[in-house]
Design a protein around this motif. Sequence first.
Motif: not given
Length: 235
Positions: A194-218
Amino acid sequence: MLDAIQVLIVEDDFRIAEINRQFVNRVEGFVVAGIVKTGDEALTYLRGASDLPQLILLDVYIPDVQGLDLFWTLRNEFTEIDVIMMTAANEVETIVEALRGGIFDYMVKPVDFDRFERTLLSFRNQRHLLTTKTELMQEEIDLLTGLQITSMPPREDDERLPKGIDQLTLDKIKRILQESGESGITALDAGSNVGVSRSTARRYLEYLVSIKEADAQLKYGDIGRPERKYVPWTK
């Protein structure tokens, strides 16, 4: 897959040059091709190089040149090389001249790594876009130019988004996530695409997890250190 982007550092202060070298090497996909201290050294290096670097980190205050003279020499003689200014010079006149000369970015010292990383990731994203396509859509051109349409009323979705989440970036992260499928994607990979930093991308991905549009795995890397991998929500 693109080769590593070669970077030439033009900086007369050896301490700052070393910091810049470490910064470059911390960003995936970039490597320092060389470090020079003067304008003569920079031109000698470039004129004798069998493979030119793709990017130059340039200071305005170089001891053997006046102002932006070296910058204009580089722009005229090596048009295929992009330039990022990293300098203490913050005079409007200097910044305007550099912008008109077609710099990719202008960063005023001292530069923190997060700001530096965002610039290099944006450069890598632009380079990838321009080297993998023969035509661009308007939205892609707007992404390259950094155009922000401020006159348009906000979308209804924007008004409900939390602070630090904008709809345009969110849509891009969601698209990358969906394209990843079952294999998933890390914050680093998403940010690179996307052209953003890793921390910014993580913020968006965690937001998607919070609204149940993504799932986080290890995900466990080569050295056993776990890393969060994100996959589209399927439950």
